[in-house]
Enzyme design. Structure first.
Site, PDB file in Angstrom:
ATOM      1  N   GLY A 199      -6.348 112.871 -15.935  1.00  0.00           N
ATOM      2  CA  GLY A 199      -5.450 113.457 -14.955  1.00  0.00           C
ATOM      3  C   GLY A 199      -5.994 114.682 -14.248  1.00  0.00           C
TER       4      GLY A 199
ATOM      5  N   ASP B 245      -3.981 100.502  -1.752  1.00  0.00           N
ATOM      6  CA  ASP B 245      -3.337 101.724  -2.218  1.00  0.00           C
ATOM      7  C   ASP B 245      -3.875 102.955  -1.498  1.00  0.00           C
ATOM      8  OD1 ASP B 245      -5.560 100.776  -4.026  1.00  0.00           O
ATOM      9  OD2 ASP B 245      -5.440 102.851  -4.713  1.00  0.00           O
TER      10      ASP B 245
ATOM     11  N   LYS C  20      -3.417 117.457  -6.522  1.00  0.00           N
ATOM     12  CA  LYS C  20      -4.349 116.462  -7.073  1.00  0.00           C
ATOM     13  C   LYS C  20      -5.185 117.127  -8.156  1.00  0.00           C
ATOM     14  CE  LYS C  20      -6.634 113.546  -4.715  1.00  0.00           C
ATOM     15  NZ  LYS C  20      -7.647 112.992  -3.776  1.00  0.00           N
TER      16      LYS C  20
END
Length: 470
Positions: free
Chosen positions: A122, A244, A109
């Site tokens: 990101g 999600d 991550k």
């Protein structure tokens, strides 16, 4: 030869419409700040020097056998459907089968942009990386199904949020990263063959005894019903229970704006983005049922007999309130020393929680004090507590047996918000001692003697809001 692990990447063998193959983006100067050696041993990962581990888990070097990819999924966020989300700052390196026989994902991550990043960079910064490391490992120590943290790596690069912050990468381990949203994306797109393929894959990976789509729904509903009751039993508020962030495996995932309550209030909200209290503490059972209804809606699309599937799915979802209530009663009854709860015990528990809310009593410390026989000191209205305690003692009987059960059910410490904030501030300045202290003590939440970590926040230490880690 580079770093190798016994990867067996079943998800990467699914068709490419399920993901985008992509390597993590390299970082300038990776430095390992935490590594979970116990978890690495369970996973059967090789020993390696810190420099090598930093390169692998910082995204600089892709280990041999990995099949890096960003997963596709959709999801309802605060009740509104987003047709495409996906791993916007994460890369699934691959899967390993551990020494315990369980298959798990290894995911980075904060590993750089992907086709699903939208406007994001990101990346992640050190604060939420260390926060997830500590909180997810604390949940594991509490015996609650959760993703786990394998490594935290400083990138040697800064990220820009409200200010310039040190970048970091977290390595997350999960039984899988399949979510309700993974099914939703194919159902909403009408990709029924892919939905069937995903359903078969999920059954084979997680619930091989499940009978088809409705069998999968039944087992996931059961797992989620138990999970939400476990959260509530330790005062945990997830904060962002979007579809999600709802796993098929029944693991807790995403430790962004989550929190453990200090003083008890049934409608407590910490998440800065939950303006309407959708994911408040007491709303969590309702929301997990709502999430399972969305899961059912997606699964039904593949069924040949839609009418029969709707009838069966409706019955399964409608059964969830009773399931959650049963798990909630079992968990909270154990917290007050009752091994086999009976009719009326729910009222006894609710009355204690009402007293706690009225007095602003600390959730964790009140139950710990009840275990040790000095809960009266947690209350200002001691007459009201004394009256409740008389009823409780009449119900429990032998307090020595009750105390033994309570000691196994009531943690002495949880990762409190103010301690997490102190830990993050210290780490940003280069001091990892608070992180290591939390890491060590939260690994033994039922028998720690660190009274300073048990202490609720002083008024000037209260952290009223938590934030998404992006």
């Amino acid at each position: 030869m580079g770093y190798t692990a016994a990867f067996d990447n079943t998800y990467a063998r699914l068709p490419e419409q399920f993901y985008t193959r992509l390597d993590p983006s390299p970082v300038r100067a990776p430095r390992l700040v935490a590594y979970n050696h116990d978890l690495a041993q369970i996973l059967g990962l090789p020993d390696a020097p810190e420099e090598a581990l930093a390169r692998v888990y910082g995204g600089v070097e892709v280990p041999e056998g990995a099949a890096p990819l960003a997963q596709l999924y959709a999801g309802h966020q605060f009740g509104h459907y987003s047709p495409q989300l996906g791993d916007g700052r994460a890369i699934l390196l691959g899967e390993v089968v551990g020494r315990d026989g369980l298959r798990r994902d290894i995911q980075l991550k904060g590993s750089g942009k992907t086709p699903y990043s939208r406007m994001g960079d990101g990346r992640a910064w050190l604060g939420p990386v260390l926060r997830e490391y500590i909180v997810s490992e604390a949940m594991h120590a509490l015996g609650i199904p959760t993703t786990r943290a394998l490594a935290a790596v400083l990138t040697g690069e800064n990220v820009l949020r409200e200010t310039v912050l040190p970048g970091a990468v977290l390595t997350r381990v999960a039984q899988s990263h399949l979510r309700v949203g993974t099914f939703q994306v194919f159902a909403h797109r009408g990709q029924i063959d892919d939905l069937r393929r995903l359903t078969d894959y999920a059954i084979a990976r997680h619930y091989p005894d499940a009978d088809g789509a409705m069998g999968l729904l039944r087992t996931v509903c059961a797992a989620q019903a138990k999970l939400v009751a476990q959260w509530m039993s330790v005062g945990f508020i997830h904060g962002v229970m979007n579809t999600d962030n709802c796993t098929i495996s029944g693991e807790t995932i995403d430790y962004g704006p989550c929190a453990f309550m200090d003083d008890f209030h049934a409608n407590r909200v910490y998440s800065s983005i939950d303006q309407q209290g959708r994911y408040a503490y007491s709303n969590q059972p309702r929301i997990v049922i709502w999430n399972m209804a969305q899961f059912a809606t997606a699964l039904i699309q593949q069924c040949a007999d839609r009418e029969a599937a709707v009838e069966k799915a409706t019955a399964l979802v409608h059964a969830m309130p009773a399931q959650i209530e049963r798990h909630w009663l079992d968990a909270f009854a154990a917290k007050i020393g009752i091994a086999a709860p009976e009719e009326g015990d729910g009222g006894l528990i609710e009355d204690l929680l009402a007293l706690m809310q009225e007095d602003g009593a600390d959730f964790t410390n009140t139950f710990d004090a009840l275990t040790r026989g000095d809960a009266r000191d947690q209350f200002t209205d001691r007459d009201a507590f004394d009256a409740w305690q008389t009823r409780w003692q009449d119900r429990v009987g032998d307090l020595s047996d009750a105390a033994e059960l309570m000691a196994r059910s009531n943690p002495r410490i949880v990762p409190r918000n103010h301690r997490l904030e102190e830990m993050i501030a210290a780490a940003v300045s280069g001091d990892y001692a608070p992180f290591e202290r939390l890491r060590a003590e939260l690994a033994r939440p039922y028998d720690t003697e660190d009274r300073d970590l048990m202490r609720p926040p002083q008024p000037d230490e209260v952290v009223p809001a938590t934030f998404c880690g992006t």
